[in-house]
Design an enzyme around this catalytic site. Structure first.
Site, PDB file in Angstrom:
ATOM      1  CB  ALA A 152      32.928  57.216-102.816  1.00  0.00           C
ATOM      2  CB  ILE A 183      38.892  61.030-108.925  1.00  0.00           C
ATOM      3  CG1 ILE A 183      39.188  60.613-107.468  1.00  0.00           C
ATOM      4  CG2 ILE A 183      37.858  62.138-108.974  1.00  0.00           C
ATOM      5  CD1 ILE A 183      39.982  61.586-106.681  1.00  0.00           C
ATOM      6  CG  ASP A 184      38.414  54.868-108.516  1.00  0.00           C
ATOM      7  OD1 ASP A 184      37.638  54.717-107.550  1.00  0.00           O
ATOM      8  OD2 ASP A 184      38.093  54.592-109.689  1.00  0.00           O
ATOM      9  CG  HIS A 194      33.110  64.664-109.364  1.00  0.00           C
ATOM     10  ND1 HIS A 194      32.467  64.022-108.333  1.00  0.00           N
ATOM     11  CD2 HIS A 194      32.214  65.570-109.843  1.00  0.00           C
ATOM     12  CE1 HIS A 194      31.238  64.527-108.197  1.00  0.00           C
ATOM     13  NE2 HIS A 194      31.065  65.464-109.116  1.00  0.00           N
ATOM     14  CB  CYS A 241      52.543  72.144-115.072  1.00  0.00           C
ATOM     15  SG  CYS A 241      53.165  73.807-114.751  1.00  0.00           S
ATOM     16  CB  CYS A 262      54.240  74.633-118.902  1.00  0.00           C
ATOM     17  SG  CYS A 262      54.666  73.096-118.051  1.00  0.00           S
ATOM     18  CB  CYS A 311      55.803  71.951-113.458  1.00  0.00           C
ATOM     19  SG  CYS A 311      56.328  71.705-115.141  1.00  0.00           S
ATOM     20  CB  SER A 341      26.194  57.780-105.448  1.00  0.00           C
ATOM     21  OG  SER A 341      26.250  59.188-105.254  1.00  0.00           O
ATOM     22  CB  SER A 342      25.715  59.908-100.220  1.00  0.00           C
ATOM     23  OG  SER A 342      26.514  60.931-100.827  1.00  0.00           O
TER      24      SER A 342
END
Ligand code: APR
Length: 243
Positions: free
Chosen positions: A24, A104-105, A120, A128, A131, A152, A192-193
């Protein structure tokens, strides 16, 4: 810091199988909050409620409020920073052969990096649970404004591909990260930590398999004592100087 940068430059010049491992802190300069360290998200939001799969299954409104208030606004407008572009340049020079990211960006891909392993998941991929229909970030935000938790068109609950606490990491990503860590000659930890496993095991795997280990992180980390170089500085500053 200059001495450390020149030592890092030497490591990079003799390596051609470099793995960049980002957390992060790497996206902090793109305006996306970190989880720990100064002003970290987990000091405001309890991750066992807002980012835990068991809580999500019981009551997903906590996660979706966190997504709506905290994550969507910053990720929507976030742009890659100098650190992201520096990794693209290193990749073009044939130096970076894998990026393992906890983020995750999707900013590495937006900057133009191609070999990205997302341990991650990616908050831009929302699906969904019934489905499996895919939704974009904006589509979910539109639904969120009308309906919480977002559903959804088939009535199923939506969930990002983000790995929540208590969920297994994607096996393909884990396997690729494992192979990359075992086969690299230089492993760069960037922002990162190093407190969340199994992600934080990869620097040690690389080191145990003969790679040089470099940690660039504002705060100290639990792996500093096995690193060959530790630079407590901003990742975008260090990578820009490196390039
Ligand atoms: N440059 C370098 N390091 C930075 C910068 C910066 N500009 N800004 C912050 N940092 C450092 C902080 O000192 C901190 O140690 O980045 C680190 C970020 O640590 P975390 O917030 O714990 O992020 P990360 O290591 O990616 O967390 C791992 O935990 O909550 C889960 O799934 C989430 O992927 C995340 C995982």
């Amino acid at each position: 810091m200059d001495k450390l940068i020149s030592k890092l430059k030497k490591f990079v010049s003799v390596s051609d199988q470099i793995v960049a491992f980002t957390g992060a802190g790497f996206s902090a300069e793109s305006g996306i909050s970190t989880f720990r360290g100064a002003g970290g998200l987990w000091s405001k939001y309890d991750p066992s409620i807002y980012a835990d799969i068991n809580y999500f299954n019981q009551d997903p409104t906590y996660y979706w409020n966190f997504f709506k208030d905290e994550r969507y606004p910053v990720i929507k407008k976030a742009k890659p920073n100098d650190g992201h572009y520096a990794l693209v340049k290193l990749e073009k020079r044939g130096k970076i052969f894998r990026i393992i990211t906890q983020n995750i960006d999707g900013l590495h891909q937006l900057a133009g990096s191609s070999n990205v392993i997302e341990l991650h998941g990616n908050t831009r991929n929302i699906f969904c649970r019934k489905c499996n229909k895919k939704y974009s970030l904006d589509e979910v935000y539109t639904i969120l404004k009308k309906e919480l938790p977002p559903r959804c068109s088939c009535g199923g609950l939506l969930k990002p591909s983000t790995v929540l606490f208590g969920e297994p990491l994607p096996q393909v990503a884990l396997d690729m990260a494992n192979i990359s860590a075992r086969n690299c000659d230089l492993f760069l930890v960037l922002g990162s930590s190093l407190v969340v496993y199994p992600a934080a095991s990869f620097p040690e795997i690389a080191k145990n398999n003969g790679a040089k280990l470099v940690i660039v992180n504002i705060d100290p980390t639990p792996l500093d004592d096995i690193a060959d170089i530790v630079i407590n500085e901003s990742t975008s500053k260090v990578l820009s100087e490196l390039i």
